[in-house]
Write a protein that holds these residues in place. Structure first.
Motif, PDB file in Angstrom:
ATOM      1  N   ASP A  32       0.814  -1.215   0.000  1.00  0.00           N
ATOM      2  CA  ASP A  32       0.000   0.000   0.000  1.00  0.00           C
ATOM      3  C   ASP A  32       0.849   1.268   0.000  1.00  0.00           C
ATOM      4  OD1 ASP A  32      -2.622   1.339   0.213  1.00  0.00           O
ATOM      5  OD2 ASP A  32      -1.905   1.933   2.196  1.00  0.00           O
ATOM      6  N   ILE A  33       1.946   1.265   0.752  1.00  0.00           N
ATOM      7  CA  ILE A  33       2.763   2.484   0.822  1.00  0.00           C
ATOM      8  C   ILE A  33       4.060   2.357   0.017  1.00  0.00           C
ATOM      9  CG2 ILE A  33       1.783   3.235   3.008  1.00  0.00           C
ATOM     10  CD1 ILE A  33       4.119   2.161   4.486  1.00  0.00           C
ATOM     11  N   ASN A  34       4.090   1.328  -0.840  1.00  0.00           N
ATOM     12  CA  ASN A  34       5.160   1.176  -1.833  1.00  0.00           C
ATOM     13  C   ASN A  34       6.555   1.046  -1.223  1.00  0.00           C
ATOM     14  OD1 ASN A  34       6.010   0.912  -4.506  1.00  0.00           O
ATOM     15  ND2 ASN A  34       6.451   3.100  -4.695  1.00  0.00           N
ATOM     16  N   ILE A  35       6.702   0.075  -0.311  1.00  0.00           N
ATOM     17  CA  ILE A  35       8.002  -0.261   0.257  1.00  0.00           C
ATOM     18  C   ILE A  35       8.165  -1.775   0.206  1.00  0.00           C
ATOM     19  CG2 ILE A  35       8.174   1.757   1.766  1.00  0.00           C
ATOM     20  CD1 ILE A  35       7.146   0.018   4.058  1.00  0.00           C
ATOM     21  N   THR A  36       9.383  -2.271   0.474  1.00  0.00           N
ATOM     22  CA  THR A  36       9.603  -3.713   0.494  1.00  0.00           C
ATOM     23  C   THR A  36       9.197  -4.292   1.844  1.00  0.00           C
ATOM     24  OG1 THR A  36      11.867  -3.544   1.344  1.00  0.00           O
ATOM     25  CG2 THR A  36      11.573  -3.431  -1.057  1.00  0.00           C
ATOM     26  N   HIS A  42      10.738  -2.668   9.618  1.00  0.00           N
ATOM     27  CA  HIS A  42      11.251  -1.620  10.508  1.00  0.00           C
ATOM     28  C   HIS A  42      10.134  -0.975  11.322  1.00  0.00           C
ATOM     29  CE1 HIS A  42      14.929  -1.082   7.624  1.00  0.00           C
ATOM     30  NE2 HIS A  42      14.998  -2.186   8.352  1.00  0.00           N
ATOM     31  N   LEU A  43       8.880  -1.104  10.854  1.00  0.00           N
ATOM     32  CA  LEU A  43       7.750  -0.608  11.640  1.00  0.00           C
ATOM     33  C   LEU A  43       7.625  -1.385  12.946  1.00  0.00           C
ATOM     34  CD1 LEU A  43       5.148  -0.247   8.750  1.00  0.00           C
ATOM     35  CD2 LEU A  43       6.331   1.615   9.926  1.00  0.00           C
ATOM     36  N   ILE A  44       7.974  -2.664  12.903  1.00  0.00           N
ATOM     37  CA  ILE A  44       7.982  -3.499  14.105  1.00  0.00           C
ATOM     38  C   ILE A  44       9.056  -2.996  15.065  1.00  0.00           C
ATOM     39  CG2 ILE A  44       8.315  -5.844  14.997  1.00  0.00           C
ATOM     40  CD1 ILE A  44       7.397  -6.867  12.234  1.00  0.00           C
ATOM     41  N   SER A  45      10.226  -2.714  14.514  1.00  0.00           N
ATOM     42  CA  SER A  45      11.327  -2.223  15.331  1.00  0.00           C
ATOM     43  C   SER A  45      11.019  -0.859  15.926  1.00  0.00           C
ATOM     44  CB  SER A  45      12.611  -2.147  14.491  1.00  0.00           C
ATOM     45  OG  SER A  45      12.963  -3.416  13.985  1.00  0.00           O
ATOM     46  N   SER A  46      10.308  -0.017  15.168  1.00  0.00           N
ATOM     47  CA  SER A  46       9.958   1.316  15.654  1.00  0.00           C
ATOM     48  C   SER A  46       9.057   1.229  16.884  1.00  0.00           C
ATOM     49  CB  SER A  46       9.257   2.109  14.548  1.00  0.00           C
ATOM     50  OG  SER A  46       8.891   3.398  14.996  1.00  0.00           O
ATOM     51  N   PHE A  81      -2.448   7.300  20.408  1.00  0.00           N
ATOM     52  CA  PHE A  81      -1.342   7.076  19.483  1.00  0.00           C
ATOM     53  C   PHE A  81      -1.662   5.991  18.457  1.00  0.00           C
ATOM     54  CE2 PHE A  81       1.559   8.711  23.065  1.00  0.00           C
ATOM     55  CZ  PHE A  81       1.403  10.021  22.622  1.00  0.00           C
ATOM     56  N   ASN A  82      -2.430   4.979  18.855  1.00  0.00           N
ATOM     57  CA  ASN A  82      -2.817   3.963  17.880  1.00  0.00           C
ATOM     58  C   ASN A  82      -3.772   4.524  16.842  1.00  0.00           C
ATOM     59  OD1 ASN A  82      -1.973   0.914  18.137  1.00  0.00           O
ATOM     60  ND2 ASN A  82      -1.960   1.750  20.206  1.00  0.00           N
ATOM     61  N   PHE A  83      -4.623   5.455  17.262  1.00  0.00           N
ATOM     62  CA  PHE A  83      -5.525   6.076  16.297  1.00  0.00           C
ATOM     63  C   PHE A  83      -4.737   6.849  15.245  1.00  0.00           C
ATOM     64  CE2 PHE A  83      -8.144   9.662  14.857  1.00  0.00           C
ATOM     65  CZ  PHE A  83      -9.192   8.946  14.270  1.00  0.00           C
ATOM     66  N   PRO A  89      -0.275   9.307   6.721  1.00  0.00           N
ATOM     67  CA  PRO A  89      -0.337   9.369   5.255  1.00  0.00           C
ATOM     68  C   PRO A  89       0.822   8.697   4.524  1.00  0.00           C
ATOM     69  CG  PRO A  89       0.430  11.460   6.134  1.00  0.00           C
ATOM     70  CD  PRO A  89       0.075  10.597   7.318  1.00  0.00           C
ATOM     71  N   ASP A  90       1.959   8.475   5.210  1.00  0.00           N
ATOM     72  CA  ASP A  90       3.108   7.900   4.516  1.00  0.00           C
ATOM     73  C   ASP A  90       3.941   7.055   5.487  1.00  0.00           C
ATOM     74  OD1 ASP A  90       4.758   9.713   6.031  1.00  0.00           O
ATOM     75  OD2 ASP A  90       4.341  11.271   4.543  1.00  0.00           O
ATOM     76  N   TYR A  91       5.010   6.467   4.956  1.00  0.00           N
ATOM     77  CA  TYR A  91       5.850   5.547   5.718  1.00  0.00           C
ATOM     78  C   TYR A  91       6.461   6.209   6.954  1.00  0.00           C
ATOM     79  CZ  TYR A  91      10.003   2.734   6.823  1.00  0.00           C
ATOM     80  OH  TYR A  91      10.979   2.024   7.465  1.00  0.00           O
ATOM     81  N   TYR A  92       6.985   7.407   6.806  1.00  0.00           N
ATOM     82  CA  TYR A  92       7.691   8.058   7.914  1.00  0.00           C
ATOM     83  C   TYR A  92       6.722   8.479   9.019  1.00  0.00           C
ATOM     84  CZ  TYR A  92      11.620   7.972   4.726  1.00  0.00           C
ATOM     85  OH  TYR A  92      12.611   7.547   3.885  1.00  0.00           O
ATOM     86  N   THR A  93       5.545   8.926   8.626  1.00  0.00           N
ATOM     87  CA  THR A  93       4.544   9.283   9.629  1.00  0.00           C
ATOM     88  C   THR A  93       4.065   8.041  10.359  1.00  0.00           C
ATOM     89  OG1 THR A  93       3.807  11.034   8.128  1.00  0.00           O
ATOM     90  CG2 THR A  93       2.404  10.560  10.018  1.00  0.00           C
ATOM     91  N   LEU A  94       3.925   6.941   9.608  1.00  0.00           N
ATOM     92  CA  LEU A  94       3.517   5.682  10.226  1.00  0.00           C
ATOM     93  C   LEU A  94       4.587   5.183  11.187  1.00  0.00           C
ATOM     94  CD1 LEU A  94       1.392   3.438  10.382  1.00  0.00           C
ATOM     95  CD2 LEU A  94       2.507   2.330   8.430  1.00  0.00           C
ATOM     96  N   MET A  95       5.857   5.339  10.811  1.00  0.00           N
ATOM     97  CA  MET A  95       6.962   4.973  11.704  1.00  0.00           C
ATOM     98  C   MET A  95       6.855   5.744  13.019  1.00  0.00           C
ATOM     99  SD  MET A  95       9.648   2.880  10.832  1.00  0.00           S
ATOM    100  CE  MET A  95      11.205   3.691  11.201  1.00  0.00           C
ATOM    101  N   LEU A  96       6.580   7.043  12.923  1.00  0.00           N
ATOM    102  CA  LEU A  96       6.475   7.880  14.117  1.00  0.00           C
ATOM    103  C   LEU A  96       5.285   7.453  14.980  1.00  0.00           C
ATOM    104  CD1 LEU A  96       7.318  10.315  15.824  1.00  0.00           C
ATOM    105  CD2 LEU A  96       5.884  11.746  14.345  1.00  0.00           C
ATOM    106  N   SER A  97       4.150   7.190  14.357  1.00  0.00           N
ATOM    107  CA  SER A  97       2.963   6.801  15.122  1.00  0.00           C
ATOM    108  C   SER A  97       3.159   5.452  15.793  1.00  0.00           C
ATOM    109  CB  SER A  97       1.721   6.769  14.228  1.00  0.00           C
ATOM    110  OG  SER A  97       1.796   5.733  13.277  1.00  0.00           O
ATOM    111  N   ARG A  98       3.897   4.546  15.146  1.00  0.00           N
ATOM    112  CA  ARG A  98       4.182   3.242  15.763  1.00  0.00           C
ATOM    113  C   ARG A  98       5.122   3.414  16.962  1.00  0.00           C
ATOM    114  NH1 ARG A  98       0.796   0.483  16.037  1.00  0.00           N
ATOM    115  NH2 ARG A  98       2.007  -1.398  16.355  1.00  0.00           N
ATOM    116  N   PHE A  99       6.081   4.305  16.831  1.00  0.00           N
ATOM    117  CA  PHE A  99       6.976   4.601  17.956  1.00  0.00           C
ATOM    118  C   PHE A  99       6.186   5.150  19.142  1.00  0.00           C
ATOM    119  CE2 PHE A  99       9.303   7.974  20.206  1.00  0.00           C
ATOM    120  CZ  PHE A  99      10.326   7.230  20.777  1.00  0.00           C
ATOM    121  N   LEU A 100       5.308   6.111  18.883  1.00  0.00           N
ATOM    122  CA  LEU A 100       4.509   6.708  19.953  1.00  0.00           C
ATOM    123  C   LEU A 100       3.572   5.678  20.584  1.00  0.00           C
ATOM    124  CD1 LEU A 100       3.605  10.131  18.291  1.00  0.00           C
ATOM    125  CD2 LEU A 100       5.264   9.734  20.119  1.00  0.00           C
ATOM    126  N   SER A 101       3.020   4.777  19.764  1.00  0.00           N
ATOM    127  CA  SER A 101       2.120   3.740  20.283  1.00  0.00           C
ATOM    128  C   SER A 101       2.829   2.820  21.257  1.00  0.00           C
ATOM    129  CB  SER A 101       1.540   2.910  19.123  1.00  0.00           C
ATOM    130  OG  SER A 101       0.775   3.705  18.257  1.00  0.00           O
TER     131      SER A 101
END
Length: 381
Positions: A32-36, A42-46, A81-83, A89-101
């Motif tokens: 969906d967000i065009n990454i491998t 890395h979202l798991i690691s975040s 934070f989960n909300f 909207p993108d990979y980097y914002t999702l990374m940040l939200s996962r970190f905050l969660s």
């Protein structure tokens, strides 16, 4: 499970869902967000990094307040934070939200572990802690497969919206059913930190960070393992996650029972060596569908069985630093999450098949087992 412990278990359900559902949705998120897929890992690691940072800091800042108030505050942060992950909207914002969660994750379980032990009957502390972690096991038995199915067939963002709803329900039940307690801190924060100036404290944390990391090297990439090595259909992943969840339910009960009946250090050694064996079998036999399903159950059981024994080791060792110790332990579990996802992804970046992360995991679990043996000899259990 008692009425008093139910809100803690419900919180565990939400935390377990947000932590583990992303593993089954990695292919969907990546597409969906065009990454491998390895980059999506890395979202798991975040998230895990958020737990590591948040657990000791939030506990340190809040320990002077009543436990009930603290837990409600942590769950409120978790919900908000989960909300944010549903609208990133993108990979980097999702990374940040996962970190905050991840920030309130370890702090919630750190405080919850001490609260559960205080609410337990004599000689049942490990089983009371296991009751709290029942939420994690139910998450993997029911919620993670269900939310994975919804995320795969509709949109992965719905997964985090559902987690937010669980967070709201947890807040309500914490307010209604959790007994009021005084602040759990019995010494100053400076005195609490004294234990973490000892080698013993960091020895325990290293056992978890490295040994349990072996399990996450496998579980972080379970979806592509089942799809590309075991050759299951993509739509079957949500059903196969039920198998892992069933194993976690069994493992959680077994780990709590054994930790109350036997020396928790010896129990941990046995479970870590069992993990080594299981992960090696995953590497060699995952191409056979029936064997792959059986190993998914076994590894799921081992994933949760070590939780109660290692918590008992920390609580008995930390004593006056029990709450901070439990929080640091949750941080260590998520260092394990991060290390497992990172090291497990290395062979994938090098072009190897998706069964190779389990081989990395077996090596990490072996190091953890050796560290546990050294702990038993040095501190006499």
């Amino acid at each position: 499970m008692t009425k008093q412990l139910f809100p803690l278990a419900l919180g565990g359900l939400g935390i377990g869902t947000t932590e583990f559902v992303i593993m089954g949705l990695l292919p969907d998120i990546a597409n969906d967000i065009n990454i491998t897929i390895p980059v999506a890992g890395h979202l798991i690691s975040s998230y895990a990094f958020g737990v590591v940072i948040g657990a000791p800091i939030l506990v340190a800042l809040s320990a002077k307040f009543p436990a009930k108030n603290i837990l409600i505050a942590f769950m409120l942060l978790f919900t908000i934070f989960n909300f944010l992950s549903t609208i990133a909207p993108d990979y980097y914002t999702l990374m940040l939200s996962r970190f905050l969660s991840g920030l309130p994750h370890g702090a919630f379980f750190g405080v919850g572990t001490v609260v559960a032990a205080k609410l337990a009957k004599e000689g049942k502390a490990a089983q009371a802690i296991a009751s709290m972690f029942t939420g994690l096991t139910i998450a993997n038995l029911a919620m993670v497969p269900l939310v994975t199915y919804i995320g795969h067939h509709f949109h992965w963002r719905y997964a985090f919206g559902i987690v937010s709803l669980i967070g709201i329900l947890t807040i309500l039940f914490l307010y209604k059913w959790l007994p009021k307690q005084k602040a759990l801190r019995t010494v100053t924060f400076k005195e609490e930190l004294e234990f973490f100036k000892t080698i013993k404290a960091w020895h325990i944390l290293m056992i978890v960070a490295i040994g349990f990391g072996g399990l996450f090297a496998w579980f972080s990439y379970i979806a592509p393992l089942l799809i590309y090595v075991s050759k299951f259909e993509v739509g079957s992943v949500s059903y196969l996650m039920i198998v892992a969840g069933a194993g976690m339910v069994v493992g959680n009960i077994l780990g709590g029972y054994l930790a109350d009946k036997k020396n928790p250090v010896i129990v941990s050694i046995f479970l870590l060596f069992s993990m080594v064996t299981a992960l090696i079998l995953v590497f060699f036999f995952s191409e056979f569908k029936v064997i792959s399903i059986i190993l998914t159950f076994i590894c799921g059981a081992l994933a949760m069985s070590i939780g109660s024994p290692i918590n008992m080791i920390m609580l008995s060792s930390a004593k006056h630093s029990a709450m901070l110790g439990a929080a640091f332990l949750q941080a260590a579990f998520n260092v394990a999450n991060s290390l497992g996802a990172f090291f497990g992804g290395i062979p994938l970046f090098l072009g190897f098949e998706y069964n190779y992360p389990s081989l990395i995991g077996a090596a990490m679990a072996l190091v953890g087992a050796i560290l546990c043996l050294v702990f038993l000899k040095k501190y006499k259990g």
